[in-house]
Write a protein that holds these residues in place. Sequence first.
Motif, short mmCIF file in Angstrom:
data_model
loop_
_atom_site.label_atom_id
_atom_site.label_comp_id
_atom_site.label_asym_id
_atom_site.label_seq_id
_atom_site.Cartn_x
_atom_site.Cartn_y
_atom_site.Cartn_z
N LEU A 28 32.51 35.34 51.37
CA LEU A 28 33.47 35.80 50.36
C LEU A 28 33.16 37.21 49.87
O LEU A 28 33.76 37.66 48.88
CB LEU A 28 33.49 34.84 49.18
CG LEU A 28 33.88 33.39 49.48
CD1 LEU A 28 33.95 32.57 48.19
CD2 LEU A 28 35.21 33.32 50.22
N ASN A 29 32.21 37.89 50.53
CA ASN A 29 31.86 39.27 50.19
C ASN A 29 31.38 39.40 48.75
O ASN A 29 31.57 40.45 48.11
CB ASN A 29 33.03 40.22 50.45
CG ASN A 29 33.45 40.26 51.90
OD1 ASN A 29 32.60 40.23 52.80
ND2 ASN A 29 34.75 40.28 52.15
N TRP A 30 30.78 38.34 48.23
CA TRP A 30 30.22 38.33 46.87
C TRP A 30 31.28 38.64 45.81
O TRP A 30 30.96 39.10 44.72
CB TRP A 30 29.06 39.31 46.74
CG TRP A 30 27.84 38.90 47.52
CD1 TRP A 30 27.68 38.97 48.87
CD2 TRP A 30 26.64 38.36 47.00
NE1 TRP A 30 26.44 38.49 49.24
CE2 TRP A 30 25.77 38.11 48.10
CE3 TRP A 30 26.19 38.07 45.71
CZ2 TRP A 30 24.50 37.58 47.95
CZ3 TRP A 30 24.91 37.53 45.56
CH2 TRP A 30 24.09 37.30 46.66
N ASP A 31 32.51 38.38 46.12
CA ASP A 31 33.61 38.64 45.18
C ASP A 31 34.22 37.30 44.79
O ASP A 31 35.04 36.73 45.53
CB ASP A 31 34.66 39.54 45.85
CG ASP A 31 35.65 40.11 44.83
OD1 ASP A 31 35.57 39.71 43.64
OD2 ASP A 31 36.49 40.93 45.21
N LEU A 32 33.81 36.77 43.64
CA LEU A 32 34.27 35.47 43.19
C LEU A 32 35.33 35.55 42.11
O LEU A 32 35.90 34.52 41.74
CB LEU A 32 33.08 34.65 42.66
CG LEU A 32 31.88 34.50 43.60
CD1 LEU A 32 30.80 33.66 42.94
CD2 LEU A 32 32.31 33.90 44.92
N HIS A 33 35.60 36.72 41.58
CA HIS A 33 36.53 36.86 40.46
C HIS A 33 37.97 37.01 40.97
O HIS A 33 38.62 38.04 40.79
CB HIS A 33 36.14 38.06 39.59
CG HIS A 33 34.81 37.91 38.94
ND1 HIS A 33 34.62 37.20 37.78
CD2 HIS A 33 33.58 38.35 39.32
CE1 HIS A 33 33.34 37.22 37.45
NE2 HIS A 33 32.69 37.91 38.36
N THR A 34 38.42 35.98 41.62
CA THR A 34 39.81 35.99 42.07
C THR A 34 40.71 35.45 40.98
O THR A 34 40.27 34.80 40.04
CB THR A 34 39.95 35.12 43.33
OG1 THR A 34 41.30 35.17 43.79
CG2 THR A 34 39.57 33.68 43.04
N ALA A 35 41.99 35.74 41.09
CA ALA A 35 42.97 35.23 40.13
C ALA A 35 43.37 33.82 40.53
O ALA A 35 43.95 33.60 41.59
CB ALA A 35 44.20 36.15 40.10
N THR A 36 43.05 32.87 39.69
CA THR A 36 43.35 31.47 39.97
C THR A 36 44.75 31.12 39.44
O THR A 36 45.31 31.84 38.61
CB THR A 36 42.31 30.56 39.31
OG1 THR A 36 42.39 30.73 37.88
CG2 THR A 36 40.91 30.93 39.77
#
Length: 375
Positions: free
Chosen positions: A140-148
């Motif tokens: 996930l390229n260390w990117d967890l702050h997606t818009a849920t």
Amino acid sequence: MKFAEPLEGRKLSFLLEKAASREARLWTVYVPKKPSNQDTDISPAQRDEAVRWLADVHHQLKLYPETLCLAISMLDRFLSAIKARPKYLRCIAITCFFLAAKTSEEDERIPALRELIGCSKCGCTPSEILRMERIILDKLNWDLHTATPLDFLHIFHAMVFSCKAVQSGSVLSGLNRSQHLALLTQELLHCLSHNALLSVRGSMLALALVTLQLEKLCPDWLALTVDLLRKSQIDSLQLIGCRELVARCLSTHSASLPPNTVYICHPLRPPPSEPWGSRGLPPWHLPVALTPPPPLPGSSHRDQSLPCDPSLTSDDAAARSFASLPLRRKPSAKRKVEQMDVDEYFDGIKRLYNEDSPQEGGSSPCPALQPVTAS
């Protein structure tokens, strides 16, 4: 139709635009494949079962709904990027949940890894979850702050209820805004456990849920829906198709408010068959009244006893002995806590500067503080 203050509208529009840009950058369509003979793919039913299992773990730990939504989003993103075997599905799901808890929860609410393993009964070891954590972060390229979808649900819900027409009318049937949002959140979590909605964006799913509720509650729901479509830049035909899928998914779901236990203190009352006693005293005071006070130091028992009067009955003597008890004011619990906090505070200062009791050898267990000299 008039909406709320321009400043509030601009803030909500900015949040919607920011969430939509994150969704466009990170969201990918997860299309689960049917399992082959070698059992190398995760089936749609297995994915839904894993999501429902995460919902049960979330309910046991009583974490934020944002944590569960983020965990489901991370799980779908990871499964769309790799090809995993079904035997690793629970390890992947619980690792996504652990990452989501560390991202969304307060520090004191994040469950320990062993506590999470014991509560979920996932059958994984801490080392396996830590290795899977590194794999998921790399994919996930260390990117967890997606818009849920829950982020969009909050924004759309605030936009709807900022409308003065909705504020003036009692459209919630006795519910306040928080309770209504809680019901919508339960419906959203139910929809996230159905693979039929995996091809739908989170913004589309949240808008479909909100507009379906508006259709039931507000007469001007169509005008509000058109305004939300304009702000979110969502195609109306796609929204109609998503509404049909959501309505079909919610046909077997009954949402209810989450438990909100309130403890009410009721004073003790005597049973109907036992009134307050012959002298008007509560029954729990009778043992105190029948027990004479201890003699004061320096005085004899004769001085503290009642004068002997043969005309007094035992009940009269008990009542007079209770009346003769000295009244002492019970210290306040708040004052006790404040005094305890102050005492602990000053005790800590004394221990810090070695002012409490002298240590053995006359030295402090900590080294002496040295002044800082500029080099």
